[in-house]
Design an enzyme around this catalytic site. Structure first.
Site, mmCIF file in Angstrom:
data_model
loop_
_atom_site.group_PDB
_atom_site.id
_atom_site.type_symbol
_atom_site.label_atom_id
_atom_site.label_comp_id
_atom_site.label_asym_id
_atom_site.label_seq_id
_atom_site.Cartn_x
_atom_site.Cartn_y
_atom_site.Cartn_z
ATOM 1 C CG HIS A 107 -1.948 -1.093 1.185
ATOM 2 N ND1 HIS A 107 -3.211 -0.962 0.663
ATOM 3 C CD2 HIS A 107 -1.870 -2.372 1.617
ATOM 4 C CE1 HIS A 107 -3.872 -2.100 0.799
ATOM 5 N NE2 HIS A 107 -3.081 -2.978 1.366
ATOM 6 C CG ASN B 93 -7.922 -4.060 0.961
ATOM 7 O OD1 ASN B 93 -7.240 -3.061 1.192
ATOM 8 N ND2 ASN B 93 -7.426 -5.279 0.939
HETATM 9 C C1 HEM Z 1 -1.570 -11.212 7.164
HETATM 10 C C2 HEM Z 1 -2.130 -10.307 6.443
HETATM 11 C C3 HEM Z 1 -1.649 -8.885 6.299
HETATM 12 C C4 HEM Z 1 -0.461 -8.378 6.626
HETATM 13 C C5 HEM Z 1 0.741 -9.087 7.223
HETATM 14 C C6 HEM Z 1 -0.516 -6.968 6.288
HETATM 15 C C7 HEM Z 1 0.552 -6.115 6.451
HETATM 16 C C8 HEM Z 1 0.520 -4.768 6.138
HETATM 17 C C9 HEM Z 1 1.649 -3.858 6.289
HETATM 18 C C10 HEM Z 1 3.032 -4.226 6.804
HETATM 19 C C11 HEM Z 1 1.235 -2.632 5.889
HETATM 20 C C12 HEM Z 1 2.071 -1.328 5.848
HETATM 21 C C13 HEM Z 1 1.815 -0.578 7.141
HETATM 22 C C14 HEM Z 1 2.697 0.640 7.271
HETATM 23 O O1 HEM Z 1 3.829 0.584 6.843
HETATM 24 O O2 HEM Z 1 2.190 1.650 7.805
HETATM 25 C C15 HEM Z 1 -0.143 -2.773 5.511
HETATM 26 C C16 HEM Z 1 -0.900 -1.731 5.061
HETATM 27 C C17 HEM Z 1 -2.215 -1.843 4.751
HETATM 28 N N1 HEM Z 1 -2.987 -3.008 4.782
HETATM 29 FE FE1 HEM Z 1 -2.377 -4.819 5.237
HETATM 30 N N2 HEM Z 1 -1.734 -6.652 5.759
HETATM 31 C C18 HEM Z 1 -2.469 -7.777 5.760
HETATM 32 C C19 HEM Z 1 -3.748 -7.912 5.311
HETATM 33 C C20 HEM Z 1 -4.578 -6.866 4.986
HETATM 34 C C21 HEM Z 1 -6.001 -6.959 4.719
HETATM 35 C C22 HEM Z 1 -6.819 -8.226 4.754
HETATM 36 C C23 HEM Z 1 -6.436 -5.713 4.458
HETATM 37 C C24 HEM Z 1 -7.813 -5.211 4.150
HETATM 38 C C25 HEM Z 1 -8.888 -5.783 4.513
HETATM 39 C C26 HEM Z 1 -5.287 -4.841 4.538
HETATM 40 C C27 HEM Z 1 -5.334 -3.491 4.297
HETATM 41 C C28 HEM Z 1 -4.245 -2.649 4.399
HETATM 42 C C29 HEM Z 1 -4.289 -1.227 4.093
HETATM 43 C C30 HEM Z 1 -5.486 -0.446 3.617
HETATM 44 C C31 HEM Z 1 -3.014 -0.736 4.318
HETATM 45 C C32 HEM Z 1 -2.527 0.707 4.108
HETATM 46 C C33 HEM Z 1 -2.748 1.481 5.375
HETATM 47 C C34 HEM Z 1 -2.373 2.930 5.178
HETATM 48 O O3 HEM Z 1 -2.932 3.547 4.245
HETATM 49 O O4 HEM Z 1 -1.568 3.441 5.933
HETATM 50 N N3 HEM Z 1 -4.178 -5.569 4.859
HETATM 51 N N4 HEM Z 1 -0.553 -4.071 5.645
#
Ligand code: HEM
Length: 364
Positions: A54, A126
């Site tokens: 993202h 999402n």
């Molecule tokens: C095991 C599953 C998942 C892992 C390990 C994971 C891990 C991460 C990581 C490391 C980030 C970056 C955070 C940062 O640097 O600030 C992130 C961002 C994000 N994830 Fe996931 N994620 C997972 C599943 C999901 C799912 C299922 C969704 C949605 C339903 C999701 C939605 C998002 C969104 C929207 C962001 C961006 C947040 C922002 O705008 O700052 N993720 N995720």
């Protein structure tokens, strides 16, 4: 000194931010020019490591208004009828790097921060109600398959399909991704979903499982493959520009929040694991219940300090809302160790062997 002047980091006005002090005409620049050193040092640090996923995103501020009475399900202040709550919404694509085109086929992040009187509530979602994996252990492998091949540093469709075909649980999300919704024309013309199953608790202490649906009031607009590819070349910031320009001209996008509510004990014997993130809850069983409206009405003044450094803490919970313990997906912040994924951080114990055992039964 004119009204518009630069300052040092401690706020002291700078006499001249365009010329270094020198020793004599055309002389050397002494290291005593602390403002020069400070200015260069500040510039070198105007970067933070991009989000591992993202990375490319954009956002705006707004307000969420609860228009309906859902107090029978939750005692949370922000969800009481008539409550209005300041919000921040960051949209994003998943696999692309920070400079990547907005119109690449990808799910879109919908990361909402509610500034509630009971503390921040971060709802990381999402534009799809399901996800590729059920078991978080696969996340690094999944993301690696979407990024660049180590040997060529190129993105690779074979690598992507290898992961998807070898992970049949991803089929539902791949269908969403490869369908029209994989190419939204803008962040304004797509829905947002909490995707996961959350918990609401009412004044009486009764618990309910909840799924969030943010329905776009701008309808759904999608791009054809050709349009998306053309825009990827001609305007990599198509979504970013669309959001910023629409808000600037007063065309404030909005979404209606609706929820599906499952009584706590229904989950134990429901015909499939309701915590399985690769499945949706049929609306025939759990119809959509209106809650309120989210409106984005203010662009940021400084993207870096207001949007890019706005981290989502999926562990930010208020007493009346909780997350269920399930096969998990929890982002890790790069800026400060988040408290996510701490064992036992979830309120509800794992189910007994007689009921749905999210870990064992459903996924294997
Ligand atoms: C095991 C599953 C998942 C892992 C390990 C994971 C891990 C991460 C990581 C490391 C980030 C970056 C955070 C940062 O640097 O600030 C992130 C961002 C994000 N994830 Fe996931 N994620 C997972 C599943 C999901 C799912 C299922 C969704 C949605 C339903 C999701 C939605 C998002 C969104 C929207 C962001 C961006 C947040 C922002 O705008 O700052 N993720 N995720």
């Amino acid at each position: 000194m004119n009204a518009n002047f630069s300052t040092t980091q401690s706020g002291a006005p700078v006499i001249d931010d365009g010329h270094s002090s020198v020793m004599g005409r055309d002389g050397a620049i002494p290291l005593t020019d602390h403002y020069l050193i400070e200015k260069l040092a500040q510039f070198n640090r105007e970067r933070v490591p991009e989000r591992v996923v993202h990375a490319k995103g954009g956002g705006a501020f707004g307000v969420f208004e609860t228009t309906e009475d859902v107090s029978m399900f939750t005692k949370a202040a922000l969800f009481q009828q008539g409550a209005t709550t300041e919000t921040l919404l960051r949209f994003s694509s998943v696999a692309g790097e920070q400079g990547s085109p907005d119109t690449w086929r990808d799910p879109r992040g919908f990361a909402l921060k509610f500034y509630t009187p009971e503390g921040n509530y971060d709802l990381v979602g999402n534009n799809t109600p399901v996800f590729f994996i059920r078991d978080g252990i696969k996340f690094p492998d999944f993301i690696h398959s979407q990024k660049r091949l180590p040997g060529t540093n190129l993105r690779d469709a074979d690598m992507q399909w290898d992961f998807w075909t070898l992970s049949p649980e991803s089929a539902h999300q791949v269908t969403w991704l490869m369908g029209d919704r994989g190419l939204p024309n803008s962040w304004r013309t797509m829905n947002g979903y909490g995707s996961h199953t959350y918990m609401w608790i009412n004044e009486a202490g009764e618990k309910f499982w909840v799924k969030y649906h943010f329905k776009s009031n701008q309808g759904h607009e999608v791009l054809s493959v050709d349009e998306a590819e053309a825009l990827a070349g001609s305007d990599a910031d198509h979504h970013l520009r669309d959001l910023s320009e629409n808000i600037a001209k007063g065309n404030h996008p909005s979404w209606d929040l609706k929820v599906q509510i499952m009584p706590y004990h229904d989950a134990k014997d429901y015909r499939f694991n309701p915590f399985d993130l690769t499945k949706v809850w049929p609306q025939a069983d759990y119809p959509l219940i209106p809650v309120g409206k989210l409106t984005l009405n203010r662009n940021p003044e400084n993207y870096f300090s207001q949007i890019e450094t706005a981290i989502q803490r999926t562990t930010s919970r208020r007493s009346s809302r909780r997350r269920s313990r399930r096969r998990t997906l929890f982002p890790a912040s790069r800026r400060a160790p988040t408290a996510c994924c701490r064992p036992g951080s979830s309120p509800t114990p794992t189910r007994t062997a007689t009921g749905w055992e999210p870990t064992m039964r459903s996924s294997r």
